[in-house]
Design an enzyme around this catalytic site. Structure first.
Site, PDB file in Angstrom:
ATOM      1  N   ASN A 369       0.701  -1.081  -0.122  1.00  0.00           N
ATOM      2  CA  ASN A 369       0.071  -0.070  -0.048  1.00  0.00           C
ATOM      3  C   ASN A 369       0.762   1.281  -0.037  1.00  0.00           C
ATOM      4  O   ASN A 369       1.288   1.578  -0.989  1.00  0.00           O
ATOM      5  CB  ASN A 369      -1.021  -0.226   1.184  1.00  0.00           C
ATOM      6  N   GLU A 370       0.869   2.059   1.127  1.00  0.00           N
ATOM      7  CA  GLU A 370       1.746   3.025   1.044  1.00  0.00           C
ATOM      8  C   GLU A 370       3.005   2.836   1.642  1.00  0.00           C
ATOM      9  O   GLU A 370       3.354   2.976   2.913  1.00  0.00           O
ATOM     10  CB  GLU A 370       0.998   4.160   2.055  1.00  0.00           C
TER      11      GLU A 370
HETATM   12  O1  AHR Z   1      -7.903   6.088   3.231  1.00  0.00           O
HETATM   13  C1  AHR Z   1      -7.345   6.056   4.409  1.00  0.00           C
HETATM   14  C2  AHR Z   1      -5.976   5.486   4.761  1.00  0.00           C
HETATM   15  O2  AHR Z   1      -5.121   6.580   4.194  1.00  0.00           O
HETATM   16  C3  AHR Z   1      -5.463   4.755   3.954  1.00  0.00           C
HETATM   17  O3  AHR Z   1      -5.583   3.607   4.521  1.00  0.00           O
HETATM   18  C4  AHR Z   1      -4.085   4.918   3.569  1.00  0.00           C
HETATM   19  O4  AHR Z   1      -3.665   4.094   2.415  1.00  0.00           O
HETATM   20  C5  AHR Z   1      -3.886   6.244   3.616  1.00  0.00           C
HETATM   21  O5  AHR Z   1      -2.885   6.665   4.511  1.00  0.00           O
END
Ligand code: AHR
Length: 655
Positions: A369-370
C-alpha cells in the site's frame, strides 16, 4: 444546516439572455491527445469507518461467533423471565479459525442473549429476514425463540427453532417484519430446561444486493454501481499492511465458508485514540471472493492490493526478512490462481466451489500500500521478479508512498522507472488550494516509465458539527478542477480513485469520505457527484479544450478538460468555474458539429462550506438541463462556483 443555495443554471446554449461578455474557447474534436482508459475513474474500498462489517456487508449481528477480544462484546444476557447462564468455550487449536462458541444453560423460564448490532440494526417493515445459527444440543429440548425489537422494546418480527441435534448443525428460519427500526435489536431466547451450544448467530435481510446469501447492502452497492467505476482497488489502504505483520490482511483467511474465515481485529479499532472504536473487527464475511464478485457485478476491473512483507511504516514498520518473503509471494501467485486459474487447480477449484467456475479475469495486482524507502523497493523487486516470469500479463502496481512529493516520493519514482511496474500509485490528501494548484501536475510529467495511478486522493477542508461536514463543496470543486488535469493527461494518468469510500455517521475514524450512511440510509457527498460526473462521462479520447491556444488550468479560475466517446459519438466538456462571478464563453468546436439532444449537468453551491447530510441529502446535487443547441459555435454562461459537464451528441465534419 445551511439554506439550499443550489440554483439552476441558465443553460440554453443559444442563450439569448447572455449578459456576460463571452471569451472564446476552442474544442478540437479532430485533434485527440490521448486514449482514455476504461479504467480511468474507479473506486477505492477499505474496511475503515465501518465500511465492511456494519456497512457494505449486510450481516446485522455484531460479534456473531464470539471471537472479538471480549467475547461478549455486543451481547447482553436476557434474564427478565428466566434463569440461566452463558459460558464461552474456547476450543483452541482444535478449531483455530473459529475457536469460541457460547454454551447456554437454562434452569427455568426463558433466558437468552440480545445482540445490539452495529450501532443498532437497520430493519425495514414488511421485508424478509433470514436468521441462522450453528447449534448443538447438550441436555433437554430447548426451544429457541428469535425476535427483533425496536428501541421501545416493541416486537417487530419473530420466529422459533426447535429439535436441535446432538451434532453441530446449521439451522435457519425466516420471518417478515411488521415495522421499520433504525436501531433494532435481536433477542434470542431459550425456553425450557437444558443446555445448548451456539455459534455464528446471524441475521441478514433477504434483500441483499442480487438477493445473495452472505450478501451486501443493496442500497450501498447501488451507489457504487451508479458511479460506473472502471476498477475497484481493495481491500486497502493501511488495512493491507496491519499495524504489525501478525495483523496484516491475508486474503486466504477471507475465502471459503464464512464460518471458517478467521476474524481479525480491525486496525482502525485502535488507530486514532480520539476515534477509538473498540467493537471494530473484520469478520471477513466480505472477503476476496465477494470483492471479485462485486467488481464483476458493477463492471469494474478488480485491483487487489497485497501485503509485500511490510507492516505499516507509521506503526511498527516491521518487515519480513528477505529470505522469508516466499510465503508472501506465494500468496500473490495463489491469488492469481484463485482469480484466473482453471477449476482443476487448487485455488481455481475453491473459486468454483464458492459458486464461480468462470475466472474473474484479474489483470492488475498492487504490491504493497503506502510503503517507502529501500526496504520497500527491495521487496517489490522480489515480487516483480517472480510475477513477471510466471504471469507477464498481470500489470503490477507499485507505491510512491503516502505523500505527493518529497525525497521518498522521488526515490520511489526513480526506482520504478527502472522496474517493470505498469503503474505507480500516488496518494494525496491535501488542501483544496493544493488541488486547484495541481491541476497542472501532470502536464509536464515525465512520460517515460510506468503510468500514474492516483490511488487515493481527497481535498481536506474545514469541518462543522455533522459527521458529513468535512465533505464540503469547496473540496469537491477543487477535486473537480484537479481531475480536469488528470483527464487532460490521460496518456499517463490511467487510473484514479477518491478515498476512502464509505463512512458510518456513528462509527467513523477518518474524514472526508465519498459516501456516508447509517443503518438504513446513505448519502452521496458533493465529492461523490464530482466522481460520478467524470466517470459517467468518461469518453474514449481526450481532446484539447483551449483558450487562446492554452489549456485551462486556473487562469480566471477556469479549469477544463474534454473527451469524446467515439462509440456513442458524444462530446463531453468538463468546465469548473471556481470564481464567485458568472463566466460566459463562446465555444467553437473544431472538426465536428453538435446537434440537439445534449445534456448540461451543473453541480454548484454558493457557500463553499455547503455539504450534504443523511437528513438533507440533496443540498449539493447535479441539476440537468437539456441542451437544444446545434452547430459548431455555442454560448455558455457558467454559474459562479460551479462544475459543469456538457455531453453533446456530435457528427464529425469531413475535412
Ligand atoms: O484512506 C485512509 C488511509 O489513508 C488509507 O488506509 C491509507 O492508504 C492512507 O494513508
Amino acid at each position: 444546516m445551511r439554506k439550499l443555495q443550489v440554483t439552476v443554471a441558465m443553460v440554453a446554449l443559444n442563450c439569448t439572455l447572455f449578459t456576460v461578455s463571452a471569451q472564446d474557447l476552442v474544442v478540437q474534436v479532430n485533434k485527440p491527445v490521448a486514449a482514455v482508459q476504461p479504467t480511468m475513474w474507479g473506486i477505492f474500498f477499505e474496511d475503515i469507518n465501518f465500511g465492511a462489517d456494519g456497512g457494505l456487508y449486510a450481516e446485522l449481528v455484531k460479534n456473531r461467533s464470539f471471537e472479538f477480544l471480549k467475547p461478549m462484546l455486543g451481547w447482553k444476557e436476557l434474564r427478565q423471565t428466566g434463569k440461566g447462564k452463558t459460558l464461552i468455550i474456547n476450543q483452541g487449536n482444535e478449531k483455530p479459525q473459529n475457536p469460541r462458541f457460547a454454551r447456554i444453560t437454562v434452569d427455568s423460564g426463558s433466558y437468552g442473549l440480545s445482540n445490539e448490532g452495529f450501532r443498532g440494526m437497520g430493519i425495514q417493515k414488511g421485508k424478509q429476514y433470514n436468521f441462522s445459527v450453528w447449534a448443538k444440543s447438550g441436555e433437554g429440548n430447548l426451544i429457541m425463540k428469535v425476535e427483533l425489537v425496536n428501541t421501545a422494546g416493541k416486537k417487530i418480527g419473530e420466529a422459533s427453532l426447535t429439535s436441535f441435534s446432538n451434532d453441530w448443525k446449521k439451522y435457519t428460519v425466516s420471518f417478515i417484519t411488521t415495522d421499520t427500526a433504525s436501531k433494532g435489536l435481536l433477542n434470542v431466547f431459550f425456553e425450557g430446561k437444558g443446555m445448548i451450544d451456539v455459534d455464528m448467530i446471524s441475521l441478514f435481510p433477504q434483500d441483499t444486493w442480487k438477493n445473495r446469501p452472505n450478501g451486501l447492502r443493496a442500497d450501498l452497492v447501488q451507489m457504487l454501481a451508479d458511479l460506473k467505476p472502471g476498477f475497484i482497488r481493495f481491500p486497502g489502504g493501511c488495512i493491507v499492511e496491519g499495524q504489525e505483520l501478525e495483523t496484516r490482511y491475508q486474503w486466504k483467511k477471507t475465502v471459503g465458508l464464512p464460518e471458517d474465515r478467521q476474524l481479525s481485529i480491525n486496525r482502525w479499532n485502535t488507530e486514532f485514540p480520539r476515534r477509538s472504536t473498540p467493537d471494530y473487527f473484520q469478520s471477513f464475511g466480505l472477503g476476496f471472493y465477494e470483492y471479485f464478485q462485486l467488481s464483476e457485478d458493477i463492471g469494474a476491473e478488480p485491483l487487489p492490493i497485497l501485503n509485500c512483507g511490510m507492516a505499516c511504516q507509521y506503526n511498527t514498520g516491521e518487515v519480513a526478512p528477505m529470505d522469508q518473503l516466499d510465503p508472501y509471494i506465494q500468496d500473490a501467485l495463489d491469488l492469481i490462481e484463485f482469480a484466473n486459474g482453471d477449476t482443476s487447480t487448487k485455488w481455481g477449484k475453491l473459486r468454483a466451489d464458492m459458486g464461480h467456475p468462470a475466472t474473474f479475469n484479474l489483470k492488475y495486482l498492487g504490491i504493497g500500500n503506502e510503503q517507502w524507502d529501500e526496504q520497500y523497493v527491495e521487496r517489490y523487486r522480489a515480487f516483480e521478479k517472480v510475477l513477471q516470469q510466471k504471469h507477464p500479463g498481470i500489470v503490477l502496481v507499485g507505491s510512491a508512498g503516502p505523500a505527493p512529493n518529497g525525497p521518498r516520493f522521488d526515490y520511489a519514482w526513480k526506482e520504478f522507472k527502472q522496474s517493470k511496474a505498469g503503474l505507480v500509485d500516488e496518494h494525496y490528501y491535501q488542501s483544496p488550494e493544493w488541488f486547484f494548484k495541481n491541476a497542472t501536475r501532470y502536464d509536464n510529467y515525465d512520460r517515460k516509465g510506468p503510468k500514474v495511478f492516483a490511488g487515493e486522493y481527497a481535498a481536506h477542508s474545514k469541518d462543522d458539527k455533522d459527521a458529513e461536514s468535512k465533505n464540503t463543496w469547496i473540496s469537491a470543486l477543487a477535486e473537480a478542477a484537479f481531475m480536469t488535469g488528470l483527464e487532460r493527461n490521460a496518456d499517463i494518468v490511467q487510473m484514479a480513485s477518491y478515498a476512502p469510500l464509505f463512512a458510518h455517521v456513528e462509527a467513523w475514524q477518518w474524514r472526508p469520505d465519498l459516501i456516508w450512511f447509517d443503518n438504513l440510509r446513505s448519502v452521496g457527498t458533493p465529492n461523490y457527484y464530482v466522481q460520478k460526473l467524470f466517470a459517467n462521462n468518461k469518453g474514449t479520447l481526450a481532446v484539447p479544450i483551449l483558450q487562446y491556444g492554452h489549456v485551462l488550468t486556473g487562469k480566471d479560475s477556469i479549469y477544463a478538460s474534454a473527451t469524446i466517446d467515439q462509440n456513442k459519438k458524444i462530446l463531453q466538456l468538463k468546465i469548473v468555474n471556481a470564481s464567485s462571478a458568472a463566466k460566459g464563453f463562446m465555444i467553437t468546436i473544431e472538426g465536428a458539429s453538435v446537434f440537439r439532444g445534449g445534456v448540461w449537468q451543473v453541480l454548484s453551491a454558493t457557500d463553499p462550506l455547503a455539504y450534504n447530510t443523511l437528513d438533507k441529502p440533496s443540498y449539493v446535487v447535479p441539476i440537468s438541463t437539456p441542451v437544444k443547441a446545434s452547430g459548431s459555435r455555442l454560448k455558455v454562461l457558467l454559474q459562479p462556483s460551479s462544475f459543469n459537464v456538457l455531453s453533446l451528441p456530435f457528427n464529425k465534419k469531413s475535412n
